[in-house]
Design a protein around this motif. Structure first.
Motif, PDB file in Angstrom:
ATOM      1  N   PHE A   1       0.821  -1.215   0.000  1.00 37.37           N
ATOM      2  CA  PHE A   1       0.000   0.000   0.000  1.00 37.37           C
ATOM      3  C   PHE A   1       0.854   1.263   0.000  1.00 37.37           C
ATOM      4  N   ASN A   2       2.087   1.160   0.497  1.00 42.66           N
ATOM      5  CA  ASN A   2       2.957   2.342   0.569  1.00 42.66           C
ATOM      6  C   ASN A   2       4.258   2.146  -0.194  1.00 42.66           C
ATOM      7  N   GLY A   3       4.223   1.345  -1.258  1.00 42.91           N
ATOM      8  CA  GLY A   3       5.419   1.123  -2.060  1.00 42.91           C
ATOM      9  C   GLY A   3       5.609  -0.346  -2.395  1.00 42.91           C
ATOM     10  N   TYR A   4       6.830  -0.869  -2.197  1.00 44.18           N
ATOM     11  CA  TYR A   4       7.127  -2.249  -2.542  1.00 44.18           C
ATOM     12  C   TYR A   4       7.939  -2.914  -1.428  1.00 44.18           C
TER      13      TYR A   4
END
Length: 384
Positions: free
Chosen positions: A314-317
């Motif tokens: 949800f906030n990157g990888y």
């Protein structure tokens, strides 16, 4: 062996120029290590390694943890000996306590004896798993000593195999001991890990009549060839020199050109794996994903000695290793189920393919082999 922490590449173009221009003395292919990942290996294949590539010794996987016995250990030992080469073994360690280390050493020693590993051979402990990664250096040192002391009771000589980034970080590796993995080879004018018994410099070496990539090492002492007698020496010295130089160049180029590729898959973890902020073992840990976790990925890459996958979050990888650089999945399994066929006496790639409505080449390929790879009774092949 798989699962090594390799060295990062910088200035690739400059390095290639240095490599091709200055590396007159290529790293040698003195020793090869093999396991079930390489499938059945014939005496002819080992003879080719010896005569054309200068391989002196072969170290075969014997066991893993407290229950796994490599199904190819006995045939590998017999065929290496038939080729007149030095033979050694290794145990893939899963221990995290002294008691577990002793128990695994007893299991490895008994399994090696049953498989025919001769007294006087090295039976190394391969220490590179999550179990040891979660321990302190002092704990790993204690456990490794316990394993090696116990293994000597079976008449075998002991050693530790680990990666360059773990040596004297996760565990102590003294001079005149150790088998260290660090690659790809970069021309530096020096032999890496020259004070240790052996330096493994590639996991992707190719041999003329063998399928797939192999781990190869340069021996810096006679530790892995002592205590036994080699019957023969390479017959084609000029080929050895050329093939060694080619292996060095190919190994460097492969790692220098690694790229991310699309891979939209869902994997289920077979063991706990660290989810990291980047595709590197030095990257920070986001979380430790427990066994059984389902991980959806969108890309994959062979980098730093591991096969990495990227997980959209949800906030990157997040990034996690699925297994070693050989592209096998050691930590995860795909959701697909397979149908297996057990090879019977008289079977061939053609007869099995015909029986299961498959193309012979496709059948061999989906089992990680070629149609020229020897198959033998009781071997299991994926047919669906």
């Amino acid at each position: 062996m798989k699962l090594k922490n390799k060295l990062a590449l910088t200035g690739a173009a400059t390095m290639v120029a240095l490599f091709l221009g200055l590396n007159a003395n290529a790293a040698r292919m003195d020793m090869v290590d093999v396991s079930n990942n390489n499938g059945y290996m014939s005496t002819a294949e080992y003879v080719s390694m010896r005569n054309e590539f200068g391989v002196k010794a072969v170290t075969v996987k014997i066991s893993e943890g407290g229950t796994y016995k490599d199904p190819y250990a006995a045939s590998n030992i017999a065929n290496v000996q038939a080729a007149g080469m030095y033979i050694n073994g290794y145990h893939f360690a899963r221990y995290a306590t002294k008691a577990q280390a002793i128990a695994e050493a007893d299991f490895a020693g008994q399994t090696a004896k049953a498989a025919g590993l001769p007294v006087g051979a090295v039976l190394a402990t391969d220490v590179e798993a999550e179990e040891q990664n979660n321990q302190s250096k002092a704990t790993n040192d204690r456990d490794n000593v316990a394993f090696m002391q116990e293994i000597q009771k079976f008449g075998y000589r002991a050693d530790i195999y680990t990666s360059g980034s773990w040596a004297n970080n996760k565990m102590t590796i003294k001079g005149k001991t150790g088998w260290i993995a660090a690659y790809p080879y970069v021309a530096s004018g020096k032999n890496w890990y020259s004070t240790n018994h052996a330096w493994q410099w590639s996991s992707t070496a190719k041999f003329r009549i063998s399928y797939g990539g192999f781990d190869v090492s340069q021996l810096n002492s006679n530790y892995y060839t002592a205590g036994q007698k080699s019957k023969v020496k390479p017959t084609n010295k000029s080929a050895v020199k050329v093939n060694n130089q080619k292996a060095n160049k190919n190994t460097y180029r492969q790692y220098a050109s690694a790229k991310w590729v699309k891979e939209a898959k869902t994997y289920t973890l077979k063991t706990a794996v660290k989810l990291r902020t980047g595709a590197s073992t030095s990257s920070n840990t986001i979380a430790i994903l427990p066994a059984g976790t389902a991980v959806k990925t969108d890309q994959a890459i062979i980098k730093g000695g591991y096969r990495w996958v990227r997980q959209p979050r949800f906030n990157g990888y997040g990034y996690l290793a699925t297994g070693p650089a050989s592209n096998t999945l050691e930590y995860v399994k795909s959701g697909a189920t397979h149908t297996y066929y057990t090879v019977k006496s008289g079977d061939s790639w053609w007869t099995i393919a015909q029986r299961n409505g498959l193309n012979m080449t496709a059948l061999a390929s989906q089992n990680g082999k070629s149609i020229y790879t020897t198959i033998y009774p009781d071997q299991r092949l994926v047919v669906r």
